[in-house]
Design an enzyme around this catalytic site. Structure first.
Site, PDB file in Angstrom:
ATOM      1  N   ALA A   9       0.792  -1.233   0.000  1.00  0.00           N
ATOM      2  CA  ALA A   9       0.000   0.000   0.000  1.00  0.00           C
ATOM      3  C   ALA A   9       0.820   1.277   0.000  1.00  0.00           C
ATOM      4  CB  ALA A   9      -0.925   0.004   1.217  1.00  0.00           C
ATOM      5  N   TYR A 142       8.478 -13.968 -12.355  1.00  0.00           N
ATOM      6  CA  TYR A 142       7.367 -13.032 -12.172  1.00  0.00           C
ATOM      7  C   TYR A 142       6.104 -13.552 -12.855  1.00  0.00           C
ATOM      8  CZ  TYR A 142       4.667  -8.720 -12.130  1.00  0.00           C
ATOM      9  OH  TYR A 142       3.671  -7.789 -11.938  1.00  0.00           O
TER      10      TYR A 142
END
Length: 236
Positions: A9, A142
């Site tokens: 965040a 990834y």
């Protein structure tokens, strides 16, 4: 008031999502690897105990209830085949730990929490276009981590819809964050935009709106869905 735990965040998509959710009246606890903010919890997902500690901290702050989990934290670092065997393996395992395993741990805690209380809950997984179409030769890890997240999302949706537990996924393409800037530069810079019919990368606020909608508004019948946001660079 909807109580939300949002990972990753502190910047980019996560920071934009935190603002968008708060503007909708939700109460948001954000996670960051290192944080001193009052509404953020420090948790380093490279450490196996960190997701459980984060979940317990969130429950403590929310009086024992969490309504929505947003799995957004992610690591994106090149891992070239030319590296040493141990360096390549370390890069693979670090990315899996942060991008997939931590998300799986938190999702498990959330599902158990809602099942035990017989209440509804939502999980929003921020995956990637790479989970569908793959990525560069330096980013096997990834792509694999995001593909794994999508498989996990579908499994959760199918297993727990009957219990009022809903799972949604978002798969951004290139987004205007520091992480994407590094990737664009490594792949030739602005020339890569030729592969995006929209002619630009997404803005973090665009993805944040999608996260907020999935967390707060998406109809239950949409559980299991994956929303693409890649400027038509990959259509399914």
């Amino acid at each position: 008031m909807t109580r939300i735990l949002l990972t990753g965040a502190s910047r980019g998509i996560g920071a934009a999502a935190k603002t968008a959710l708060a503007e909708r009246g939700a109460k948001v606890i954000g996670q960051a690897t290192h944080s001193a903010a009052d509404d953020m919890v420090a948790a380093d997902f490279a450490e196996p105990p960190a997701p459980q500690q984060l979940w317990e901290d969130a429950l403590a702050q929310y009086g024992g209830e969490v309504d929505v989990l947003v799995n957004n934290a992610g690591l994106f670092q090149a891992n070239p085949l030319s590296g040493s065997d141990i360096a390549w393996l370390d890069g693979w395992e670090d990315t899996m730990r942060i991008n997939l395993t931590a998300s799986a741990q938190l999702s498990r805690f959330a599902v158990k929490h809602w099942l035990e209380r017989r209440v509804s809950g939502r999980i929003v997984h921020v995956a990637s276009r790479a989970g569908h179409r793959g990525d560069s030769p330096d980013h096997w890890h990834y792509a694999a981590s995001k593909g794994g997240m999508l498989a996990m999302h579908k499994t959760i949706a199918r297993a727990y819809a009957k219990d009022g537990i809903f799972s949604f996924a978002i798969t951004p393409g290139f987004t205007d964050t520091a992480m994407a800037d590094d990737y664009l530069e490594s792949r030739g810079g602005a020339g890569l935009l030729a592969d995006i019919p929209l002619g630009r990368v997404a803005e973090p606020e665009e993805i944040a709106k999608m996260i907020a909608w999935c967390a707060l508004d998406a109809p239950p019948s949409m559980t299991g869905a994956t929303l693409d946001a890649n400027g038509a660079s990959y259509v399914r």
